[in-house]
Design a protein around this motif. Structure first.
Motif, PDB file in Angstrom:
ATOM      1  N   ARG A 382       0.833  -1.213   0.000  1.00 26.87           N
ATOM      2  CA  ARG A 382       0.000   0.000   0.000  1.00 26.87           C
ATOM      3  C   ARG A 382       0.863   1.256   0.000  1.00 26.87           C
ATOM      4  N   ARG A 383       1.933   1.229   0.796  1.00 26.22           N
ATOM      5  CA  ARG A 383       2.803   2.400   0.874  1.00 26.22           C
ATOM      6  C   ARG A 383       3.495   2.671  -0.460  1.00 26.22           C
ATOM      7  N   SER A 386       1.233   4.401  -2.916  1.00 19.99           N
ATOM      8  CA  SER A 386       1.117   5.839  -2.668  1.00 19.99           C
ATOM      9  C   SER A 386       2.349   6.587  -3.152  1.00 19.99           C
ATOM     10  N   LEU A 387       3.526   6.032  -2.885  1.00 19.47           N
ATOM     11  CA  LEU A 387       4.769   6.702  -3.281  1.00 19.47           C
ATOM     12  C   LEU A 387       4.907   6.781  -4.803  1.00 19.47           C
ATOM     13  N   GLU A 389       2.600   7.251  -6.907  1.00 23.30           N
ATOM     14  CA  GLU A 389       1.780   8.359  -7.379  1.00 23.30           C
ATOM     15  C   GLU A 389       2.468   9.703  -7.182  1.00 23.30           C
ATOM     16  N   GLU A 390       3.223   9.810  -6.091  1.00 26.82           N
ATOM     17  CA  GLU A 390       3.859  11.081  -5.748  1.00 26.82           C
ATOM     18  C   GLU A 390       5.224  11.251  -6.389  1.00 26.82           C
ATOM     19  N   ASN A 459       8.492   5.138   5.273  1.00 22.01           N
ATOM     20  CA  ASN A 459       7.447   5.885   5.969  1.00 22.01           C
ATOM     21  C   ASN A 459       7.821   7.310   6.313  1.00 22.01           C
TER      22      ASN A 459
END
Length: 462
Positions: A382-383, A386-387, A389-390, A459
């Motif tokens: 999941r992390r 997200s990364l 996308e950024e 994180n």
């Protein structure tokens, strides 16, 4: 995470105590449901004592002709748990690796103390959150009353067990120490947890004069407790607490800035271990713990060199020196602008790739996961999503460790991972030591074949 970190740093093992003259053999037999490794290994201290191969029914038998009474470590990769053994014992073990600790049951001679210890272990795992939520917000005196009531209940349970099962003094001493040092551990942690939970801007709460009265009962040289988890956990935080409080007073500072400085704080810890701890194994293990904790929070090569100099002056003959020196050197090689280590991995088709070549193809973030830690894999997946996308310019490359290749291939598909960005490493130890993979969210940022950040955290670093 604690278990994960612990397994990567060192296979947890448990010491021995009170030699017994009898030569009655000890038998350990049992069944492992859903085994994750072909072997069961029994450790004494830091050395493997014996091993057994599982048969076609996943059963095993260990016979040890002579041993010293005390705590040993029962290890079935990647899980472990301690077991108390005495001459002449015949103990049966049954467990399911899907819930290793929760399913572990002992029967036969010695079952009383061993089932008590595993039940205590499981209860302790669950009670820490309860204590943090219900007890820690209390004022110190009220906290002590509640905690001591919990301790008294456990001691009564132990005494009741003693009336039901034949328990030797050595076994009783070990079980009682588990209760007492878990209680002491919470006392040591209270001021810091309380400040964090209550948001007290004034700092550590003022404590009653008798709050640490139990410290007069603490022993620093009992070899039978060296590898007992509650004792070891207490010692780690006890030394840290003494170093923190002592520094705030003796260093004459008005804020936490100097105390929070990693080099300064850990130099205090080295000094305390050197002056307080007399048991050789405990000294070595505590020195090692402080060294690993500091080295893995790498801040600069200059500070690292200063720490290592102080460490070797106080722990010259530490049996972990070779391991600590190797970690120090590995950290140096992961400094910014160092060339990416030339380790190799395999893709799904079995083709071998160099990490240096992968890093040379563009900005890359390497991260690590392992088959047995499926909850961690779900979180990290999941992390990474997200990364991505950024940080669209980066390629996020997963490296699987400590997992059979066939299982790795299956998990890549099950979790919907992009196979082109997933690789498998055969030699776990080589990767763990060379890339300093001692944290579940460890990552390495590289560009043009060189390291940008060798100690990134998925994180907190992005």
């Amino acid at each position: 995470m604690i278990r994960f970190l612990s397994l990567l740093i060192l296979v947890g093992v448990w010491g021995c105590q009170e030699a017994v003259e009898d030569s009655n053999p000890v038998y350990i037999s049992g069944e492992i449901v859903n085994p994750t490794d072909p072997y069961v290994i029994l450790f004494k201290g830091e050395e493997p004592l014996d091993s057994a191969l599982l048969d076609a029914q996943n059963r095993f038998v260990l016979r040890i002709d002579s041993l010293e009474n005390g705590l040993y470590n029962f290890f079935h990769r990647p899980e472990f748990q301690y077991i108390y053994l005495e001459q002449g014992d015949s103990i049966q073990v049954r467990l399911n690796t899907v819930a290793f600790d929760e399913s572990l049951v002992f029967s036969g001679s010695g079952e009383g103390v061993n089932n008590f210890l595993i039940d205590f272990f499981l209860e302790s795992e669950g009670e820490e959150n309860l204590i943090r939520e219900m007890f820690i917000p209390m004022e110190p005196s009220a906290f002590s009353v509640k905690l001591d009531s919990l301790k008294a209940r456990k001691l009564r349970q132990l005494d009741e067990l003693k009336t039901e099962f034949p328990i030797t003094e050595g076994a009783y001493h070990t079980a009682k120490a588990s209760i007492l040092y878990k209680n002491y551990y919470y006392k040591e942690k209270y001021p810091f947890w309380h400040r964090k939970l209550t948001g007290d801007a004034k700092g550590v709460h003022e404590l009653p004069e008798d709050f640490y009265a139990y410290r007069s009962e603490v022993t620093y040289d009992d070899p039978s407790l060296t590898f007992l988890k509650p004792y070891h956990d207490f010692m780690i935080f006890h030394i840290g607490n003494l170093a923190y409080m002592g520094c705030k007073k003796a260093c004459e500072i008005s804020s936490d800035n100097k105390v929070g400085n990693q080099l300064h704080f850990n130099q205090h810890q080295l000094q305390l271990i050197d002056s307080l701890v007399t048991g050789d194994e405990l000294r070595d293990n505590l020195f090692r713990t402080v060294a690993f904790d500091y080295l893995l929070k790498y801040d600069s090569q200059e500070n690292l060199d200063q720490f290592m100099s102080d460490f070797h002056k106080r722990s010259e003959n530490n049996r972990h020196n070779q391991e600590i020196d190797a970690l120090s050197e590995a950290i140096r090689k992961l400094s910014t602008d160092e060339v990416m280590p030339d380790l190799t991995v395999e893709d799904a088709a079995g083709k071998v790739h160099s990490l240096r070549d992968i890093a040379g193809a563009g900005p890359v973030v390497f991260y690590f996961w392992s088959g047995p830690q499926q909850h961690h894999l779900a979180n990290i997946t999941r992390r990474i999503g997200s990364l991505k996308e950024e940080y669209k310019e980066y390629r996020f490359v997963g490296i699987c460790l400590r997992t059979e290749k066939a299982r790795w291939n299956s998990m890549v598909s099950t979790y919907g991972l992009n196979a082109e960005d997933q690789y498998w490493a055969e030699d776990f130890e080589d990767f763990a030591h060379t890339l300093v993979v001692y944290h579940p969210y460890k990552s390495i940022v590289a560009r043009n074949g060189k390291i940008v950040n060798g100690f990134a955290n998925l994180n907190t670093s992005f």
